[in-house]
Scaffold this motif. Structure first.
Motif, PDB file in Angstrom:
ATOM      1  N   HIS A   1       0.820  -1.211   0.000  1.00  0.00           N
ATOM      2  CA  HIS A   1       0.000   0.000   0.000  1.00  0.00           C
ATOM      3  C   HIS A   1       0.853   1.261   0.000  1.00  0.00           C
TER       4      HIS A   1
ATOM      5  N   GLU B   1      -3.760   3.567   1.955  1.00  0.00           N
ATOM      6  CA  GLU B   1      -4.064   3.558   3.386  1.00  0.00           C
ATOM      7  C   GLU B   1      -4.197   5.015   3.827  1.00  0.00           C
TER       8      GLU B   1
ATOM      9  N   CYS C   1       4.519   0.768   1.648  1.00  0.00           N
ATOM     10  CA  CYS C   1       4.637  -0.532   2.314  1.00  0.00           C
ATOM     11  C   CYS C   1       4.916  -1.620   1.286  1.00  0.00           C
TER      12      CYS C   1
ATOM     13  N   GLU D   1       7.640   0.946   5.073  1.00  0.00           N
ATOM     14  CA  GLU D   1       7.092  -0.090   5.956  1.00  0.00           C
ATOM     15  C   GLU D   1       7.312  -1.428   5.269  1.00  0.00           C
TER      16      GLU D   1
ATOM     17  N   HIS E   1       4.021   7.066   3.776  1.00  0.00           N
ATOM     18  CA  HIS E   1       4.967   5.945   3.610  1.00  0.00           C
ATOM     19  C   HIS E   1       4.507   4.989   2.512  1.00  0.00           C
TER      20      HIS E   1
ATOM     21  N   ALA F   1       0.588   4.950   1.855  1.00  0.00           N
ATOM     22  CA  ALA F   1      -0.147   5.561   2.973  1.00  0.00           C
ATOM     23  C   ALA F   1      -0.141   7.074   2.842  1.00  0.00           C
TER      24      ALA F   1
END
Ligand code: CO
Length: 134
Positions: A7, A54, A81, A130, A79, A9
């Motif tokens: 994802h 996200e 991921c 992440e 961020h 974010a």
């Protein structure tokens, strides 16, 4: 080591308003809000088919995204991921190459019920990364 993008974010000051943008304006499938007190955020996931967005809103005192939102009051990309097969071996390999793992360095359970870790943005082209065990 690096798997698929799980994802992207985006930190937002108003989760309901951001959810409405994705659901109503962009016509996307948006999940119900999920409170994650251990991570200091409430999250909503937007399904984009090949990945997810996200949306993050601060939850409680000392949220890790509070200072980001002070600098970016209307929100912004927070961020990326990426999935890994084995988060502990990925962490050990990254640490051995000099990368900094945030927090106490141990995986926490993330929004999908899977172990996650965060890596210092200064070690990854200015982007908070992440890792999630797939
Ligand atoms: Co995330």
């Amino acid at each position: 080591m690096l798997g698929r993008l799980n994802h992207v974010a985006i930190a937002v000051p108003d989760l309901a308003a951001a959810s409405a943008i994705y659901r109503d304006t962009l016509g996307a499938k948006v999940s119900a809000p999920q409170a994650l007190p251990e991570h200091g955020v409430t999250v909503v996931f937007v399904d984009t088919g090949n990945s997810k967005i996200e949306l993050l809103e601060p939850l409680g005192e000392g949220s890790p995204i509070a200072s980001f939102l002070e600098k970016n009051p209307s929100g912004g990309m927070h961020h990326l991921c990426y999935e890994v097969d084995d988060i502990v071996s990925a962490r050990d390999r990254l640490k051995a190459s000099g990368a900094r793992v945030l927090g106490d360095g141990n995986p926490k359970i993330g929004a999908h019920g899977k172990p996650v870790l965060f890596l210092h943005p200064k070690d990854f082209a200015g982007t908070l990364v992440e890792l999630e065990q797939a």
